[in-house]
Motif scaffolding. Sequence first.
Motif, short mmCIF file in Angstrom:
data_model
loop_
_atom_site.label_atom_id
_atom_site.label_comp_id
_atom_site.label_asym_id
_atom_site.label_seq_id
_atom_site.Cartn_x
_atom_site.Cartn_y
_atom_site.Cartn_z
N ASP A 49 0.88 -1.06 0.12
CA ASP A 49 0.03 -0.04 0.23
C ASP A 49 0.82 1.33 0.03
O ASP A 49 0.17 2.60 0.24
N GLY A 50 2.20 1.09 -0.14
CA GLY A 50 3.06 2.19 -0.10
C GLY A 50 3.76 2.48 1.00
O GLY A 50 4.94 2.89 1.26
N ARG A 51 3.04 1.84 2.10
CA ARG A 51 3.98 1.77 3.27
C ARG A 51 3.95 0.62 4.21
O ARG A 51 4.82 0.28 4.74
N GLN A 96 -13.51 -8.09 9.48
CA GLN A 96 -14.48 -6.84 9.60
C GLN A 96 -13.77 -5.54 10.43
O GLN A 96 -14.39 -4.50 10.30
N GLU A 97 -12.76 -5.70 10.74
CA GLU A 97 -11.98 -4.62 11.20
C GLU A 97 -10.85 -3.96 10.43
O GLU A 97 -10.08 -2.97 10.69
N VAL A 98 -10.49 -4.60 9.18
CA VAL A 98 -9.34 -4.38 8.50
C VAL A 98 -9.69 -2.89 7.81
O VAL A 98 -10.91 -2.69 7.27
N PRO A 99 -8.78 -1.84 7.60
CA PRO A 99 -9.24 -0.61 7.06
C PRO A 99 -9.65 -0.93 5.70
O PRO A 99 -9.31 -1.70 4.72
N ARG A 100 -10.77 -0.26 5.37
CA ARG A 100 -11.43 -0.42 3.99
C ARG A 100 -10.67 -0.18 2.88
O ARG A 100 -11.04 -1.14 1.87
N ASP A 101 -9.83 0.75 2.71
CA ASP A 101 -9.05 0.88 1.64
C ASP A 101 -7.98 -0.18 1.31
O ASP A 101 -7.94 -0.68 0.33
N ALA A 102 -7.62 -0.92 2.55
CA ALA A 102 -6.49 -1.99 2.18
C ALA A 102 -7.29 -3.31 1.64
O ALA A 102 -7.02 -3.75 0.70
N ALA A 103 -8.56 -3.35 2.52
CA ALA A 103 -9.12 -4.63 1.77
C ALA A 103 -9.79 -4.58 0.46
O ALA A 103 -9.97 -5.23 -0.17
N PHE A 106 -7.01 -4.82 -1.81
CA PHE A 106 -6.69 -6.33 -1.86
C PHE A 106 -7.76 -7.11 -2.61
O PHE A 106 -7.31 -8.03 -3.80
N ALA A 107 -8.74 -6.85 -2.75
CA ALA A 107 -10.10 -7.46 -3.53
C ALA A 107 -9.90 -7.19 -5.06
O ALA A 107 -10.09 -8.08 -5.69
N ASP A 108 -9.67 -5.94 -5.08
CA ASP A 108 -9.34 -5.48 -6.60
C ASP A 108 -8.16 -6.07 -7.19
O ASP A 108 -8.24 -6.62 -8.41
N LYS A 109 -7.15 -6.17 -6.52
CA LYS A 109 -5.82 -6.93 -7.18
C LYS A 109 -6.12 -8.42 -7.44
O LYS A 109 -5.66 -8.73 -8.56
N PHE A 110 -6.81 -9.08 -6.52
CA PHE A 110 -6.64 -10.52 -7.05
C PHE A 110 -8.12 -10.84 -7.15
O PHE A 110 -8.05 -12.23 -7.58
N GLY A 111 -9.15 -10.08 -7.12
CA GLY A 111 -10.40 -10.75 -7.83
C GLY A 111 -11.15 -11.74 -6.81
O GLY A 111 -11.98 -12.51 -7.01
N TRP A 112 -10.76 -11.41 -5.42
CA TRP A 112 -11.23 -12.43 -4.21
C TRP A 112 -11.19 -11.51 -3.11
O TRP A 112 -10.32 -10.73 -2.83
N ASP A 113 -12.49 -11.38 -2.60
CA ASP A 113 -12.54 -10.52 -1.28
C ASP A 113 -12.86 -11.60 0.02
O ASP A 113 -13.97 -12.01 -0.02
N PRO A 114 -12.01 -11.60 0.83
CA PRO A 114 -11.96 -12.55 1.98
C PRO A 114 -13.23 -12.01 2.88
O PRO A 114 -13.78 -12.89 3.57
N ARG A 115 -13.45 -10.79 2.92
CA ARG A 115 -14.67 -10.25 3.86
C ARG A 115 -15.83 -10.99 3.43
O ARG A 115 -16.87 -10.90 4.12
N ALA A 116 -16.27 -11.24 2.08
CA ALA A 116 -17.38 -11.84 1.38
C ALA A 116 -17.44 -13.35 1.41
O ALA A 116 -18.34 -13.97 1.05
N ASP A 117 -16.06 -13.80 1.65
CA ASP A 117 -15.90 -15.49 1.57
C ASP A 117 -16.77 -15.95 2.82
O ASP A 117 -16.49 -15.45 3.96
N GLU A 118 -16.96 -17.50 2.97
CA GLU A 118 -17.54 -18.02 4.00
C GLU A 118 -16.66 -18.39 5.25
O GLU A 118 -16.85 -18.43 6.31
N GLY A 119 -15.36 -18.49 4.73
CA GLY A 119 -14.42 -18.89 5.77
C GLY A 119 -14.07 -17.78 6.74
O GLY A 119 -14.37 -16.44 6.39
N THR A 120 -13.36 -18.10 7.69
CA THR A 120 -12.95 -16.99 8.75
C THR A 120 -11.27 -16.28 8.20
O THR A 120 -10.55 -17.39 8.32
N LEU A 122 -8.09 -13.70 8.23
CA LEU A 122 -7.42 -12.57 8.97
C LEU A 122 -6.29 -11.94 8.09
O LEU A 122 -5.68 -12.49 7.35
N TYR A 123 -6.49 -10.73 8.10
CA TYR A 123 -5.48 -9.87 7.42
C TYR A 123 -4.31 -9.60 8.31
O TYR A 123 -4.40 -9.24 9.50
N LEU A 124 -2.99 -9.46 7.61
CA LEU A 124 -1.89 -9.26 8.26
C LEU A 124 -1.16 -8.16 7.61
O LEU A 124 -1.04 -8.15 6.25
#
Length: 157
Positions: A49-51, A96-103, A106-120, A122-124
């Motif tokens: 993300d630049g930082r 549910q707590e990851v900063p929206r811009d980062a999430a 991430f979803a735009d880059k990979f075409g996958w949004d973990p926030r919408a997935d059934e699994g649990t 964690l972002y690091l």
Amino acid sequence: METTGPVRRPTAERARDALARLTTGRDVWVSTAHPDHGPHQVPLWFLWDGRAVWLCTSATSATVRNVRTEPRVRLALPDTFDVVLLQGEAECFPAQEVPRDAADAFADKFGWDPRADEGTYLYLRVTPETVRAWRGEPELRGRVIMRDGTWLDQQEP
């Protein structure tokens, strides 16, 4: 015909090259360790993300278990000729707590949004404290291009 080896790049050029790879790269090797179970290494998708580097993995993974015990991690871009190693501490963010811009990025880059997935998941977030970069033996000296979270851009002697 005589061939020459790699040309030693100045620190500023190494930093620019490393940042370009962080911006365009997709995969990174993530190394963690647990005091009782030892080292663990896994490839994961990443977003710069630049930082900081953002990763996402199962909340029950060995990576997450290790980071919760020992947050120091090492990341390695997957090229043994053009080495980029980052070292820093990982912070955990439930989906549910990851900063929206980062999430969103991430979803735009990979075409996958973990926030919408059934699994649990964690972002690091790993904010690098040290970055090393080198291409072959001529660049081993001076391979540190970030120290204490600050990019080094002065000219090498």
